[in-house]
Design a protein around this motif. Structure first.
Motif, PDB file in Angstrom:
ATOM      1  N   ARG A 206      44.509  16.749  54.961  1.00 27.22           N
ATOM      2  CA  ARG A 206      44.657  15.676  55.658  1.00 27.22           C
ATOM      3  C   ARG A 206      44.780  16.143  57.277  1.00 27.22           C
ATOM      4  O   ARG A 206      44.919  17.116  57.419  1.00 27.22           O
ATOM      5  N   TYR A 207      44.483  14.955  58.035  1.00 25.65           N
ATOM      6  CA  TYR A 207      44.685  15.216  59.388  1.00 25.65           C
ATOM      7  C   TYR A 207      45.788  16.130  59.932  1.00 25.65           C
ATOM      8  O   TYR A 207      45.831  16.883  60.735  1.00 25.65           O
ATOM      9  N   GLU A 208      47.030  15.400  59.206  1.00 25.95           N
ATOM     10  CA  GLU A 208      48.280  15.964  59.626  1.00 25.95           C
ATOM     11  C   GLU A 208      48.346  17.545  59.301  1.00 25.95           C
ATOM     12  O   GLU A 208      49.341  18.015  59.850  1.00 25.95           O
ATOM     13  N   ASP A 209      47.622  17.958  58.428  1.00 23.58           N
ATOM     14  CA  ASP A 209      47.923  19.262  57.891  1.00 23.58           C
ATOM     15  C   ASP A 209      47.014  20.233  58.926  1.00 23.58           C
ATOM     16  O   ASP A 209      47.353  21.585  58.845  1.00 23.58           O
ATOM     17  N   LEU A 210      46.109  19.882  59.765  1.00 15.60           N
ATOM     18  CA  LEU A 210      45.455  20.681  60.687  1.00 15.60           C
ATOM     19  C   LEU A 210      46.231  21.264  61.632  1.00 15.60           C
ATOM     20  O   LEU A 210      47.128  20.516  62.303  1.00 15.60           O
ATOM     21  N   SER A 211      46.038  22.370  62.226  1.00 16.00           N
ATOM     22  CA  SER A 211      46.493  22.874  63.227  1.00 16.00           C
ATOM     23  C   SER A 211      45.808  22.065  64.560  1.00 16.00           C
ATOM     24  O   SER A 211      45.154  21.587  64.530  1.00 16.00           O
ATOM     25  N   ALA A 212      46.564  22.281  65.758  1.00 18.12           N
ATOM     26  CA  ALA A 212      46.281  21.537  66.988  1.00 18.12           C
ATOM     27  C   ALA A 212      44.672  22.001  67.232  1.00 18.12           C
ATOM     28  O   ALA A 212      43.972  21.264  67.831  1.00 18.12           O
ATOM     29  N   GLY A 213      44.408  23.290  67.174  1.00 19.59           N
ATOM     30  CA  GLY A 213      43.239  23.919  67.442  1.00 19.59           C
ATOM     31  C   GLY A 213      42.155  23.086  66.562  1.00 19.59           C
ATOM     32  O   GLY A 213      41.140  23.037  67.027  1.00 19.59           O
ATOM     33  N   ASP A 214      42.486  23.412  65.249  1.00 26.10           N
ATOM     34  CA  ASP A 214      41.628  22.545  64.417  1.00 26.10           C
ATOM     35  C   ASP A 214      41.275  21.055  64.544  1.00 26.10           C
ATOM     36  O   ASP A 214      39.980  20.584  64.424  1.00 26.10           O
ATOM     37  N   ARG A 215      42.409  20.527  65.086  1.00 24.25           N
ATOM     38  CA  ARG A 215      42.207  18.992  65.532  1.00 24.25           C
ATOM     39  C   ARG A 215      41.153  18.829  66.480  1.00 24.25           C
ATOM     40  O   ARG A 215      40.536  17.879  66.260  1.00 24.25           O
ATOM     41  N   GLU A 216      41.554  19.847  67.535  1.00 26.27           N
ATOM     42  CA  GLU A 216      40.527  19.541  68.645  1.00 26.27           C
ATOM     43  C   GLU A 216      38.978  19.922  68.412  1.00 26.27           C
ATOM     44  O   GLU A 216      38.061  19.344  68.639  1.00 26.27           O
ATOM     45  N   GLN A 217      38.860  20.790  67.530  1.00 25.90           N
ATOM     46  CA  GLN A 217      37.501  21.273  66.805  1.00 25.90           C
ATOM     47  C   GLN A 217      36.957  20.057  66.226  1.00 25.90           C
ATOM     48  O   GLN A 217      35.778  19.680  66.420  1.00 25.90           O
ATOM     49  N   ALA A 218      37.793  19.339  65.373  1.00 21.75           N
ATOM     50  CA  ALA A 218      37.188  18.463  64.448  1.00 21.75           C
ATOM     51  C   ALA A 218      36.659  17.094  65.417  1.00 21.75           C
ATOM     52  O   ALA A 218      36.032  16.670  65.397  1.00 21.75           O
TER      53      ALA A 218
END
Length: 148
Positions: free
Chosen positions: A75-87
């Motif tokens: 889920r979006y909430e499970d991603l790290s800040a870096g992974d969210r930015e990459q996504a």
């Protein structure tokens, strides 16, 4: 879900991310479903994604693979800040690659404000960047006593 609804979800998520420094959350399942439809358009050679040149199609597939690997089973909430930015970067790139015209493509860059250590994300279309370049003032021309 219909293609229009998925496009609306992605467009809303990207627009919210562009409007603020903090990327907006998105529905990972909907994004993955949309990426499958885009991949189908690429493979079938239809729509805006089917018109891309070979190098751009390869880059798009690479970004889709990275995005799928990142989001699959999460889920979006499970991603790290870096992974969210990459996504968000990959989603923005994929969306701009399928834009109807080059003028509609949006590119983002991280810019450090003058006199500050704060880094901001600035996203502009090709036409906005061209207008900024055209309206830019050369500081050398404003300096008294300096000759070119």
């Amino acid at each position: 879900m219909s293609k229009t609804l998925l496009s609306l979800i992605l467009a809303t998520a990207c627009a919210a991310a562009i409007a603020s420094d903090t990327p907006a959350p998105f529905d990972a399942t909907a994004v993955l479903e949309q990426q499958k439809q885009i991949r189908g358009d690429i493979d079938a050679g239809r729509g805006n994604y089917g018109k891309l040149n070979a190098a751009t199609r390869q880059e798009l597939r690479s970004r889709q693979d990275r995005l799928s690997k990142l989001l699959d089973g999460h889920r979006y909430e499970d991603l790290s800040a870096g992974d969210r930015e990459q996504a968000h970067q990959d989603l923005s790139w994929i969306q701009s690659a399928g834009a109807d015209k080059v003028e509609d493509r949006v590119t983002c860059e991280r810019v450090r404000a003058i006199g500050s250590n704060r880094v901001e994300r600035v996203c502009k279309s090709a036409s906005q960047r061209r207008d900024d370049q055209k309206n830019r003032v050369d500081p050398k021309l404003d300096t008294p006593g300096v000759r070119n």
